[in-house]
Write an enzyme that holds these catalytic residues in place. Structure first.
Site, PDB file in Angstrom:
ATOM      1  N   THR A   1       0.829  -1.201   0.000  1.00  0.00           N
ATOM      2  CA  THR A   1       0.000   0.000   0.000  1.00  0.00           C
ATOM      3  C   THR A   1       0.866   1.254   0.000  1.00  0.00           C
ATOM      4  O   THR A   1       2.004   1.226   0.495  1.00  0.00           O
ATOM      5  CB  THR A   1      -0.899  -0.011   1.265  1.00  0.00           C
ATOM      6  OG1 THR A   1      -1.415   1.295   1.498  1.00  0.00           O
ATOM      7  CG2 THR A   1      -0.115  -0.409   2.517  1.00  0.00           C
ATOM      8  N   ASP A   2       0.300   2.343  -0.516  1.00  0.00           N
ATOM      9  CA  ASP A   2       1.048   3.612  -0.466  1.00  0.00           C
ATOM     10  C   ASP A   2       1.215   4.104   0.973  1.00  0.00           C
ATOM     11  O   ASP A   2       2.032   4.983   1.243  1.00  0.00           O
ATOM     12  CB  ASP A   2       0.362   4.687  -1.337  1.00  0.00           C
ATOM     13  CG  ASP A   2      -1.056   5.038  -0.905  1.00  0.00           C
ATOM     14  OD1 ASP A   2      -1.580   4.403   0.040  1.00  0.00           O
ATOM     15  OD2 ASP A   2      -1.653   5.952  -1.515  1.00  0.00           O
ATOM     16  N   GLU A   3       0.440   3.521   1.907  1.00  0.00           N
ATOM     17  CA  GLU A   3       0.507   3.993   3.297  1.00  0.00           C
ATOM     18  C   GLU A   3       1.861   3.737   3.940  1.00  0.00           C
ATOM     19  O   GLU A   3       2.191   4.343   4.959  1.00  0.00           O
ATOM     20  CB  GLU A   3      -0.616   3.365   4.136  1.00  0.00           C
ATOM     21  CG  GLU A   3      -1.974   3.702   3.560  1.00  0.00           C
ATOM     22  CD  GLU A   3      -3.141   3.426   4.473  1.00  0.00           C
ATOM     23  OE1 GLU A   3      -2.970   3.438   5.699  1.00  0.00           O
ATOM     24  OE2 GLU A   3      -4.242   3.213   3.943  1.00  0.00           O
TER      25      GLU A   3
ATOM     26  N   TYR B   1      -1.042  -0.511  11.301  1.00  0.00           N
ATOM     27  CA  TYR B   1      -1.340  -1.188  10.028  1.00  0.00           C
ATOM     28  C   TYR B   1      -0.223  -0.938   9.020  1.00  0.00           C
ATOM     29  O   TYR B   1       0.360  -1.879   8.467  1.00  0.00           O
ATOM     30  CB  TYR B   1      -2.687  -0.704   9.467  1.00  0.00           C
ATOM     31  CG  TYR B   1      -2.860  -1.006   7.980  1.00  0.00           C
ATOM     32  CD1 TYR B   1      -2.953  -2.309   7.510  1.00  0.00           C
ATOM     33  CD2 TYR B   1      -2.920   0.042   7.042  1.00  0.00           C
ATOM     34  CE1 TYR B   1      -3.095  -2.583   6.149  1.00  0.00           C
ATOM     35  CE2 TYR B   1      -3.066  -0.226   5.680  1.00  0.00           C
ATOM     36  CZ  TYR B   1      -3.148  -1.536   5.239  1.00  0.00           C
ATOM     37  OH  TYR B   1      -3.279  -1.803   3.895  1.00  0.00           O
TER      38      TYR B   1
ATOM     39  N   LYS C   1       2.617  -3.427   7.233  1.00  0.00           N
ATOM     40  CA  LYS C   1       2.766  -3.604   5.776  1.00  0.00           C
ATOM     41  C   LYS C   1       4.203  -3.270   5.341  1.00  0.00           C
ATOM     42  O   LYS C   1       4.772  -3.938   4.490  1.00  0.00           O
ATOM     43  CB  LYS C   1       1.760  -2.724   5.018  1.00  0.00           C
ATOM     44  CG  LYS C   1       0.303  -3.094   5.192  1.00  0.00           C
ATOM     45  CD  LYS C   1      -0.074  -4.458   4.643  1.00  0.00           C
ATOM     46  CE  LYS C   1      -0.090  -4.526   3.132  1.00  0.00           C
ATOM     47  NZ  LYS C   1      -0.601  -5.845   2.660  1.00  0.00           N
TER      48      LYS C   1
HETATM   49  P1  NAD Z   1      -9.930  -6.926   3.012  1.00  0.00           P
HETATM   50  O1  NAD Z   1      -9.785  -6.630   4.459  1.00  0.00           O
HETATM   51  O2  NAD Z   1     -11.204  -6.610   2.317  1.00  0.00           O
HETATM   52  O3  NAD Z   1      -9.634  -8.486   2.741  1.00  0.00           O
HETATM   53  C1  NAD Z   1      -8.592  -9.169   3.354  1.00  0.00           C
HETATM   54  C2  NAD Z   1      -8.776 -10.640   3.049  1.00  0.00           C
HETATM   55  O4  NAD Z   1      -7.685 -11.367   3.644  1.00  0.00           O
HETATM   56  C3  NAD Z   1     -10.057 -11.238   3.634  1.00  0.00           C
HETATM   57  O5  NAD Z   1     -10.691 -12.057   2.689  1.00  0.00           O
HETATM   58  C4  NAD Z   1      -9.568 -12.057   4.825  1.00  0.00           C
HETATM   59  O6  NAD Z   1     -10.410 -13.166   5.131  1.00  0.00           O
HETATM   60  C5  NAD Z   1      -8.202 -12.507   4.318  1.00  0.00           C
HETATM   61  N1  NAD Z   1      -7.292 -12.852   5.416  1.00  0.00           N
HETATM   62  C6  NAD Z   1      -7.025 -12.111   6.517  1.00  0.00           C
HETATM   63  N2  NAD Z   1      -6.166 -12.774   7.307  1.00  0.00           N
HETATM   64  C7  NAD Z   1      -5.868 -13.942   6.675  1.00  0.00           C
HETATM   65  C8  NAD Z   1      -5.009 -15.029   6.980  1.00  0.00           C
HETATM   66  N3  NAD Z   1      -4.298 -15.058   8.111  1.00  0.00           N
HETATM   67  N4  NAD Z   1      -4.938 -16.052   6.111  1.00  0.00           N
HETATM   68  C9  NAD Z   1      -5.663 -16.044   4.950  1.00  0.00           C
HETATM   69  N5  NAD Z   1      -6.495 -15.043   4.626  1.00  0.00           N
HETATM   70  C10 NAD Z   1      -6.589 -14.000   5.482  1.00  0.00           C
HETATM   71  O7  NAD Z   1      -8.701  -6.193   2.319  1.00  0.00           O
HETATM   72  P2  NAD Z   1      -8.583  -5.470   0.898  1.00  0.00           P
HETATM   73  O8  NAD Z   1      -9.038  -4.076   1.032  1.00  0.00           O
HETATM   74  O9  NAD Z   1      -9.164  -6.355  -0.123  1.00  0.00           O
HETATM   75  O10 NAD Z   1      -6.999  -5.432   0.751  1.00  0.00           O
HETATM   76  C11 NAD Z   1      -6.291  -6.510   0.138  1.00  0.00           C
HETATM   77  C12 NAD Z   1      -4.803  -6.197   0.140  1.00  0.00           C
HETATM   78  O11 NAD Z   1      -4.561  -4.974  -0.554  1.00  0.00           O
HETATM   79  C13 NAD Z   1      -4.222  -5.994   1.540  1.00  0.00           C
HETATM   80  O12 NAD Z   1      -2.941  -6.583   1.565  1.00  0.00           O
HETATM   81  C14 NAD Z   1      -4.122  -4.490   1.694  1.00  0.00           C
HETATM   82  O13 NAD Z   1      -3.084  -4.125   2.567  1.00  0.00           O
HETATM   83  C15 NAD Z   1      -3.841  -4.079   0.266  1.00  0.00           C
HETATM   84  N6  NAD Z   1      -4.283  -2.724  -0.106  1.00  0.00           N
HETATM   85  C16 NAD Z   1      -5.560  -2.325   0.130  1.00  0.00           C
HETATM   86  C17 NAD Z   1      -5.972  -1.064  -0.288  1.00  0.00           C
HETATM   87  C18 NAD Z   1      -7.384  -0.591  -0.081  1.00  0.00           C
HETATM   88  O14 NAD Z   1      -7.675   0.564  -0.382  1.00  0.00           O
HETATM   89  N7  NAD Z   1      -8.311  -1.432   0.364  1.00  0.00           N
HETATM   90  C19 NAD Z   1      -5.064  -0.208  -0.940  1.00  0.00           C
HETATM   91  C20 NAD Z   1      -3.753  -0.671  -1.168  1.00  0.00           C
HETATM   92  C21 NAD Z   1      -3.384  -1.930  -0.766  1.00  0.00           C
HETATM   93  P1  TYD Z   2      -9.999   4.496   5.253  1.00  0.00           P
HETATM   94  O1  TYD Z   2     -11.091   4.089   4.306  1.00  0.00           O
HETATM   95  O2  TYD Z   2     -10.004   3.893   6.629  1.00  0.00           O
HETATM   96  O3  TYD Z   2      -8.630   4.229   4.498  1.00  0.00           O
HETATM   97  P2  TYD Z   2      -7.121   4.619   4.956  1.00  0.00           P
HETATM   98  O4  TYD Z   2      -7.135   5.159   6.321  1.00  0.00           O
HETATM   99  O5  TYD Z   2      -6.464   3.287   4.899  1.00  0.00           O
HETATM  100  O6  TYD Z   2      -6.644   5.595   3.933  1.00  0.00           O
HETATM  101  O7  TYD Z   2     -10.036   6.070   5.415  1.00  0.00           O
HETATM  102  C1  TYD Z   2      -9.875   6.922   4.302  1.00  0.00           C
HETATM  103  C2  TYD Z   2      -9.870   8.342   4.816  1.00  0.00           C
HETATM  104  O8  TYD Z   2     -11.152   8.637   5.378  1.00  0.00           O
HETATM  105  C3  TYD Z   2      -8.868   8.588   5.942  1.00  0.00           C
HETATM  106  O9  TYD Z   2      -8.365   9.921   5.811  1.00  0.00           O
HETATM  107  C4  TYD Z   2      -9.700   8.488   7.202  1.00  0.00           C
HETATM  108  C5  TYD Z   2     -11.041   9.015   6.756  1.00  0.00           C
HETATM  109  N1  TYD Z   2     -12.225   8.453   7.440  1.00  0.00           N
HETATM  110  C6  TYD Z   2     -13.205   9.313   7.936  1.00  0.00           C
HETATM  111  O10 TYD Z   2     -13.095  10.550   7.844  1.00  0.00           O
HETATM  112  N2  TYD Z   2     -14.303   8.765   8.532  1.00  0.00           N
HETATM  113  C7  TYD Z   2     -14.449   7.418   8.687  1.00  0.00           C
HETATM  114  O11 TYD Z   2     -15.469   6.966   9.279  1.00  0.00           O
HETATM  115  C8  TYD Z   2     -13.446   6.550   8.145  1.00  0.00           C
HETATM  116  C9  TYD Z   2     -13.578   5.066   8.274  1.00  0.00           C
HETATM  117  C10 TYD Z   2     -12.352   7.117   7.528  1.00  0.00           C
END
Ligand code: NAD
Ligand code: TYD
Length: 339
Positions: free
Chosen positions: A127-129, A152, A156
């Protein structure tokens, strides 16, 4: 090509699996997922019937080398792509134990098994985070220093470094991708966009942290999937690839756009206490993806948001199930014999 996808029942993983199976007829997928609160087989409803010859699900924990080995031993995949993670910053602030377990120990377990079975390509979804927070100007590049601020993002960053260490030490063909904030169908409604959409649909308040001026770069989930396929097909081992949406938005703007789309009043916005360690701004330079593969995101925020709102409006049952935990009963009933 055989893909071993971990975390494929979550938001991005399930969208990725649908994307791959429908666009790449020569690709087979094994989905390995622990089905935590964020993993939901309803995200893949119909996929196993439609692609029965190319898709299989296994329930399991990435931290268990034995369980992963058992599956990989049967057929070594061409690519292992690790989406599995604990992903919600607010949860990591409350308790980060499971974040370290899954994101760090789990990644190491997958790296070890991939090394043992000589998996030809290992892709770590990051992630970019991991880059931390930007001021008003500048963008993250692949060489920006890692300065994570939440448990978190620290977990990562740790898994990124571990993955790269396996490339440098063991020549393991590891690639890291770092994407910005995704949105789209099947996202768990604890994240900003689905939370605001679902609250607005029910005339509930929209919680906006702090002054609402924090900025994220937003990418429609299918654009992330298309980027990942480029990396799978053409990515170079040992490299990091940034993936972005070219779409910086303040949180308050997103809240207003959602209310506007749903014809709801702005007074539903409620400013609430800020998140501790809240990163101010993310912005991503994805010119490496563009220059090496000609990849660019194609979905504008307007289109992506309206598709997302449309999906949540038409899938209230999914939302209800996810909120109530009924989906756990659903998968036990429907997939119990395959878990
Ligand atoms: P999510 O939380 O929706 O899904 C995570 C999945 O991982 C779930 O299906 C969960 O059951 C599975 N999981 C968790 N622990 C596990 C374990 N120990 N063994 C097997 N499976 C397990 O997450 P997401 O938003 O789909 O993100 C997926 C990936 O992309 C993550 O690695 C996250 O860090 C990365 N990512 C997410 C975002 C975003 O905006 N959501 C952006 C950049 C990167
Ligand atoms: P989020 O979806 O949790 O993603 P991330 O923190 O991983 O970027 O949050 C996106 C942005 O929205 C972040 O600046 C936090 C803000 N946020 C709110 O303002 N209210 C909320 O209820 C949540 C969940 C996030």
């Amino acid at each position: 090509m055989n893909l071993f996808v971990t975390g494929g029942a979550g938001f991005i993983g399930s969208n990725f699996i649908r994307y791959v199976l429908s666009n790449f007829p020569e690709v087979s997928v094994i989905n390995y997922d622990k089905l935590t609160y964020a993993g939901n087989l309803k995200n893949l409803a119909g996929v196993d019937e439609k692609y029965s010859d190319r898709y299989r699900f296994f329930k399991g924990d990435i931290c268990s080398k034995d369980s992963v080995s058992e599956i990989i031993n049967g057929k070594v995949p061409d690519v292992l792509i690790n989406f599995a993670a604990e992903t919600h910053v607010d949860r990591s602030i409350i308790d980060s134990d499971i974040f370290i377990q899954t994101n760090v120990i789990g990644t190491k377990s997958l790296l070890d098994v991939s090394l043992q079975f000589k998996v030809p390509k290992y892709i770590q979804i990051s992630t970019d985070e991991v880059y931390g927070s930007l001021g008003e100007t500048g963008q993250f590049t692949e060489t920006s220093p890692l300065k994570p601020n939440s448990p978190y993002s620290a977990s990562k960053a740790a898994s990124d470094l571990l993955s790269l260490s396996y490339f440098n030490t063991y020549d393991q063909p590891v690639i890291i991708t770092r994407c910005s904030n995704n949105y789209g169908p099947f996202q768990f409604p604890e994240k900003l966009i689905p939370l605001l959409v679902s609250n607005a649909m029910e005339d509930k308040e929209l919680p906006v942290y702090g002054d609402g001026m924090n900025v994220r770069d937003w990418i429609y989930v299918d654009d992330h999937s298309s980027a990942l396929m480029e990396v799978i097909l053409k990515g170079r081992p040992g490299e990091v690839y940034n993936i972005g949406g070219n779409c910086e938005k303040e949180n308050i703007t997103i809240a207003r756009e959602i209310l506007n789309s749903l014809s709801k009043p702005e007074n539903l916005i409620k400013f609430v206490k800020d998140r501790p360690g809240h990163d101010r701004r993310y912005a991503i330079d994805f010119s490496k993806m563009k220059n090496e593969f000609g990849w660019e995101p194609v979905t504008s925020f307007d289109i992506g948001l309206s598709k997302t709102i449309e999906w949540y409006s038409s899938n209230k049952d999914w939302l209800q199930n996810v909120r109530s935990g009924e989906y756990i009963e659903y998968y036990e009933k429907n997939y119990g014999n395959r878990l």
